[in-house]
Structure formats: structure tokens, C-alpha cells
Design an enzyme around this catalytic site. Sequence first.
Site, PDB file in Angstrom:
ATOM      1  N   ARG A   6       3.533   0.119  -5.129  1.00  0.00           N
ATOM      2  CA  ARG A   6       3.350  -0.503  -3.809  1.00  0.00           C
ATOM      3  C   ARG A   6       2.076  -1.331  -3.721  1.00  0.00           C
ATOM      4  NH1 ARG A   6       6.915   2.435  -0.333  1.00  0.00           N
ATOM      5  NH2 ARG A   6       5.979   1.506   1.504  1.00  0.00           N
ATOM      6  N   HIS A  32      15.691 -37.745  -5.968  1.00  0.00           N
ATOM      7  CA  HIS A  32      15.214 -38.000  -4.598  1.00  0.00           C
ATOM      8  C   HIS A  32      13.729 -37.682  -4.462  1.00  0.00           C
ATOM      9  CE1 HIS A  32      19.234 -38.889  -3.251  1.00  0.00           C
ATOM     10  NE2 HIS A  32      19.652 -37.816  -3.909  1.00  0.00           N
ATOM     11  N   GLU A  78      16.166 -18.304  -9.478  1.00  0.00           N
ATOM     12  CA  GLU A  78      15.771 -16.964  -9.912  1.00  0.00           C
ATOM     13  C   GLU A  78      15.015 -17.019 -11.240  1.00  0.00           C
ATOM     14  OE1 GLU A  78      15.357 -14.199  -8.770  1.00  0.00           O
ATOM     15  OE2 GLU A  78      15.484 -12.753 -10.397  1.00  0.00           O
ATOM     16  N   CYS A 125       0.821  -1.216   0.000  1.00  0.00           N
ATOM     17  CA  CYS A 125       0.000   0.000   0.000  1.00  0.00           C
ATOM     18  C   CYS A 125       0.861   1.275   0.000  1.00  0.00           C
ATOM     19  CB  CYS A 125      -0.929   0.084   1.215  1.00  0.00           C
ATOM     20  SG  CYS A 125      -2.126  -1.233   1.300  1.00  0.00           S
ATOM     21  N   LYS A 127       5.516  -4.097  -5.794  1.00  0.00           N
ATOM     22  CA  LYS A 127       6.968  -3.960  -5.915  1.00  0.00           C
ATOM     23  C   LYS A 127       7.643  -3.925  -4.550  1.00  0.00           C
ATOM     24  CE  LYS A 127      10.735  -3.217  -8.301  1.00  0.00           C
ATOM     25  NZ  LYS A 127      11.296  -4.461  -8.869  1.00  0.00           N
ATOM     26  N   LYS A 182      11.079 -15.837 -11.950  1.00  0.00           N
ATOM     27  CA  LYS A 182      10.644 -14.913 -13.010  1.00  0.00           C
ATOM     28  C   LYS A 182       9.457 -15.500 -13.766  1.00  0.00           C
ATOM     29  CE  LYS A 182      12.648 -12.669 -11.507  1.00  0.00           C
ATOM     30  NZ  LYS A 182      13.020 -11.556 -10.703  1.00  0.00           N
ATOM     31  N   TRP A 231      -2.689  -2.728  -1.657  1.00  0.00           N
ATOM     32  CA  TRP A 231      -2.384  -4.140  -1.876  1.00  0.00           C
ATOM     33  C   TRP A 231      -3.173  -4.862  -0.790  1.00  0.00           C
ATOM     34  CZ3 TRP A 231      -0.205  -8.225   0.896  1.00  0.00           C
ATOM     35  CH2 TRP A 231       0.089  -9.362   0.142  1.00  0.00           C
ATOM     36  N   ASN A 242      -1.270   1.733   5.733  1.00  0.00           N
ATOM     37  CA  ASN A 242      -0.369   0.717   5.177  1.00  0.00           C
ATOM     38  C   ASN A 242       0.044  -0.186   6.327  1.00  0.00           C
ATOM     39  OD1 ASN A 242       1.606  -0.708   3.729  1.00  0.00           O
ATOM     40  ND2 ASN A 242       3.179   0.827   4.124  1.00  0.00           N
ATOM     41  N   GLY A 243       0.083  -1.503   6.097  1.00  0.00           N
ATOM     42  CA  GLY A 243       0.475  -2.424   7.168  1.00  0.00           C
ATOM     43  C   GLY A 243      -0.723  -3.217   7.664  1.00  0.00           C
ATOM     44  N   GLU A 299       6.197 -15.655 -11.630  1.00  0.00           N
ATOM     45  CA  GLU A 299       5.717 -14.335 -11.262  1.00  0.00           C
ATOM     46  C   GLU A 299       4.958 -13.644 -12.392  1.00  0.00           C
ATOM     47  OE1 GLU A 299       9.107 -11.995 -10.213  1.00  0.00           O
ATOM     48  OE2 GLU A 299       7.918 -10.538  -9.122  1.00  0.00           O
TER      49      GLU A 299
HETATM   50  O1  M6R Z   1      12.856  -4.850  -2.528  1.00  0.00           O
HETATM   51  P1  M6R Z   1      13.353  -6.217  -2.210  1.00  0.00           P
HETATM   52  O2  M6R Z   1      14.534  -6.603  -2.990  1.00  0.00           O
HETATM   53  O3  M6R Z   1      13.569  -6.422  -0.748  1.00  0.00           O
HETATM   54  O4  M6R Z   1      12.165  -7.187  -2.638  1.00  0.00           O
HETATM   55  C1  M6R Z   1      12.216  -8.552  -2.341  1.00  0.00           C
HETATM   56  C2  M6R Z   1      11.205  -9.315  -3.138  1.00  0.00           C
HETATM   57  O5  M6R Z   1       9.906  -8.911  -2.800  1.00  0.00           O
HETATM   58  C3  M6R Z   1      11.391  -9.154  -4.644  1.00  0.00           C
HETATM   59  O6  M6R Z   1      12.681  -9.499  -5.040  1.00  0.00           O
HETATM   60  C4  M6R Z   1      10.388 -10.028  -5.412  1.00  0.00           C
HETATM   61  O7  M6R Z   1      10.660 -11.374  -5.204  1.00  0.00           O
HETATM   62  C5  M6R Z   1      10.424  -9.661  -6.892  1.00  0.00           C
HETATM   63  N1  M6R Z   1       9.107  -9.327  -7.331  1.00  0.00           N
HETATM   64  C6  M6R Z   1      10.944 -10.745  -7.766  1.00  0.00           C
HETATM   65  O8  M6R Z   1      10.964 -10.390  -9.106  1.00  0.00           O
END
Ligand code: M6R
Length: 606
Positions: A27, A502, A479, A2, A601, A483, A72, A98-99, A486
Site C-alpha cells: 500500500r 494528427h 496497457e 498507506c 499497489k 507497463k 505513501w 490513511n487518506g 511504470e
Molecule cells: O486495484 P485496481 O485495479 O483498482 O488498481 C488500479 C490501478 O491503480 C492499477 O491498475 C495501476 O495502474 C497498476 N499499477 C498498473 O500496473
Amino acid sequence: MCGVFGYVGARDPLQVCLTGLSALEYRGYDSTGIAGISQGKISFCKKAGKLSELKKVLSFPPLELAIAHTRWATHGKVNDQNAHPHFDASHSIAVIHNGIIENFSALREELLREKALLASETDTEIVAHLIAKYYKGDLVRALHSAMQRLKGAFSLLVIHKDHPGELVATARDCPLSVALDAVRTEGIVSSDPNVFFGTNFDVIFLKASEIACVRKGSVDVVDSELRKITKKSERIAGSFTVPSKEGFEHYMLKEIYEQPITIQKAFLGRYARGVSFEELSLQDAVFRNTSKICIIGCGTSSHAGSIGALFLEEFAGVFTSCEIASEARYRPLLLSPDTLVIAISQSGETADTLAALHEAKKRGCTTLGLCNVKNSALVREADGALLLQAGPEMSVCSTKAFTSQLTTLFLFSLFMGQIKKTLTQERLLLLQEELKTIPAQIEQVINRAPEIQRLAKKYARHENFFFMGRRYMFPTCLEAALKLKEISYVNANGYPAGELKHGPIALLDAHFPVIAFCANRQTEEKILSNVMEVKARGAPVLAIASDHFKQIQKAADDVFYIPDSSDSLAPFASTVVGQLFAYYIAKERGCEIDQPRNLAKSVTVE
Ligand code: M6R
């Protein structure tokens, strides 16, 4: 998550708040809303969906001040009713938040017993009703009384129809900053200290349940005991401009293409005959005496941390573990006083990473932040900080921040190697020289984006993917899998290749492709066997391999070759292939790339 924003001052509050919302939309984008005061009444407009939806229905009289929110969702579905602002029964008070209010259920029941009429399912609305209950003409006092009843980590911004010149703000373990312009004609409240519009601002950061009453050009702050306090401000240039895609279809693609430059920015000026970090305030002795390193982070930042742990072990000979921040904070032995804790975060505002950082500080560890945002909580609160210098990352899906994190961690491990004397000067120079070749390698991969797009088209119809790798390629494949999940909403699991037999190999068949990350010389023969094993189960295999590793061609269905490099630097080019592969699959499947569903984000709730 948020975004909370508020404006009082000479400019049109509605327009400033709309700009604030567009800058804070990263946010959360489940809903947006604005409330303001006009002629002794609160007017508001709120709407589920992105800011563009709110703009379609926006209608306000001239406002004296305004507050704005981008949500959010945590408590309550994504709909118009649950969008902020929320109000008390008489619509005298508007609150944005927020929170999380952790004791929300008990408070909601209490209010319902008192016959309160609640219009939403949110925890925020409870706060508006509580403030109304305690209000006796002084909004700061009423908010203070309400705060005594609230548990959790949150920030709140409140207005009252009878206080047309006041924004009342508070924060407990959650970012919220207040800015006054240099000539004192306006006051702004923002979740993000980089989102102020104008020339220069004097900014204060609220913490520990402090309450600020913000007026045109002035602010009064009280502490959690209602004692008046003077807070030190920081001068911040309010030159925020809403970024542009610069001709790219998506921010994600733009940010992938920026990487040859952003990687250079992360290393330029940081090495000559050795590595040094100008901004690092910690003394060498701290690093000399470090006997154990714990890296913490979430999501992509934790994947960078896992690769960083391998760098540190290889070059500095220090035992290093990388832990998910939300777990690390609950493990007492992990964070002992002899541990250097490296907290990695693109935003510097991730709640779990900050909570783990606070825990590490409590336990006497030295803390180092790696961050892309210079005024963030992480940079302010860690003992020392290294900046990624990647520029704003707009796409929720992190790309360029990751490769800048890798670059910084690579350099930091060389720096530790110098201090610990585990690297000879000759090896140090060789490694530095090799790092210099990485931007060109990435350029080569990007130039072949159409090949990756063809591969993505071929694989895009699948709903399940397996990603595997060994050593440096294991976190690299995690990673790449993140991607894909996500932004494409397909199931993508990353695994150490040796672990497949395993259990997970049971999943594989002709409809379950495996993406094999093979660019690790030390384990080439082993990954070749793993590829044969999955081929024997009929799974299609796409291998990402170093140029010289031609044997893989016989085993895999498709191979994308990347330039040869030493094992520690292979994550760079391999990652860019993974980023482009995910991007083109998402595009092929018609997914919303820059703002994927359910995400934000900056993750500011634990
Ligand atoms: O701002 P940060 O690097 O702390 O964020 C951590 C994760 O929320 C962030 O990397 C998230 O996994 C991304 N959306 C991945 O692409």
C-alpha cells in the site's frame, strides 16, 4: 494508500505488527513506523524507506499493544520526520492515518496560531494535536470531537499512553476493518481485511465515521453521533501467509509466468454449452433490460475495461463505454438508471473506482464489480460481483490481473450475448473453444522470453517510445505503454495508430522508436500504412504481429510474431509480449521492478 495496522492481545505486538507491515507494504513504501505502549509511555521507531530500513533501527521495550504504518506520501516529503506515527505535543497520543485531511491547511494555521509545535509537514500530525486538545480522559470522545473538525476521506488509528489496552479506530469513506479472534484473546485493526494472522476472525468493517474501541477480544463501536451500535461481523479465515517469489527474481516475472494458469482459473467452471457465473446474485432480467453499459476503472483495470467495451459491443450488441473512474463520477448523463455499471479493480479498494461506484448507485444504476480480492470494498458494495480468481498479485505492476480481467469480460460479453440473443449457439461455442486455446498461446510467448529479452536490450537505451494500435490493439498498446513507463521510467505514449498524423508524428525521429501492435486482422492494411509512415520519418519500428501477417516484415525493423487468433482474443498474447518487453527493459536499465518509485499497489486516495 498507506497501510494502517494495530494489535492488542496475547502475542508479542511488535512481532505481529512487523508481519502486518510486511503484508501491507504493497500500500506504500515511502516510510514505515511503529509505536507501542510500555509502562505508561509511548515508544516508537520510524524510518524513511522500506520496511527493511526500519528493521535496521528497530528497538523497543516489551509492548502492551502496538500500531504500525506503511506510508505513501501525500502531505510532506519522504523523510523520517514525516513518517508515521505522529504525536501530540506531550507524546501522550500516537496517530497513524490513511487518506487525506482536506482542510489540513486551515487546521494547521489554527494550531500554529495557538502556538502548537509541529514536528512534521503532514496532515496526520494535525489530528494528533486536535485529539489532545479535546482529550478529557476519554479517547473515543476526544477522537469524535476531532472528527467534527476534519474533512476528507480517511481512516485513523490512535493510542494514548493512559489507555494501554485500547486501540481506537475510525474510518470515513476509507477501508478499515477490525478483527477479533474466535476465542477472544486479541483484537486487530487493519486497512486490508485479508491481512489478519491467526486462525479464524470475526471481522467488522468501519464506515461513516464510526469509532471502534478495540481491546483484547472485545470491541465497542459508536456511530458518528456517539451512539453505541452493534455491527454485524463476518467470519474470515486469517490464514494469510506472506507470499513467495517461488524462485523467480521478481514477483512481476512470476506473475507473468502464472498467466496460462490464472486465465484458466478465470474461465474454468464458467461455461459448458453456455456461460454462467455461479457467484452472480443478479437476475438475468437485469441484464436483459440493460440498454447501455458503462465500465469504470483506473490504470490497468481501465485498459481491460476498454477492451471489455469492444467485446460487449461485438458480442452483445450493447452500447458500452469505458471511462476513467475519477472522471465518470462527475458526468451526470453517463450514469443514468438504465445503465449497467461495471466497476473493475484488482484490489477492490481503489478510491476513485469506489467513489464512481457510489455515484452510480446514487443515480439508480445496477452495479457489477469485477475484482480479484474477495473481501474488498468493491465486492461488498456492488450489487453483484465476479471474482477474477488470479490469486494475490504482489507486483505493483499489474499483469496477471489484467489477463484475468480480459478473460472474465470476454465471458461476460458472451453471457450478455446469450441473454440478448445476439449470438447464435454455434458462434458461442466457437468463441468458447477459442478462449480455451489462449493459455497455450501464452505459454508459447513465454517460452520465447529470451527473444523478447534480446529485443528489449536493443531498445533499452531509448528515453521515448510510441505505442500504437487499432481497434482491439489500441487499448492493448495503452496497457503495454503503461507497463513500460511504470517500471522503466521512460516516456511511453500509447495512441490509436490513425491519430498519429494528427499531431504526434511530429515527435518522431531516429531516437523515438515505435512499438506497433498489429494483431487485428480487420485493420491490417491500415496499420501497415501507419508503420510505413513512421518508418518514412526515420523512427525504428518493432511490430508485434499475428503469425500470418508476413507483409509487416518488409516495413518494420523487428517483428515479434504471436500465434494467430481472432481479433477479439489477440489482446492476450500481445499483452504478454508487452509485459515481458517492459520487464526486460526495466531490468536492463537497473530499475526496481516490483516496487517502482512513487507508486503503491492499492490507491486508496482520490
Ligand atoms: O486495484 P485496481 O485495479 O483498482 O488498481 C488500479 C490501478 O491503480 C492499477 O491498475 C495501476 O495502474 C497498476 N499499477 C498498473 O500496473
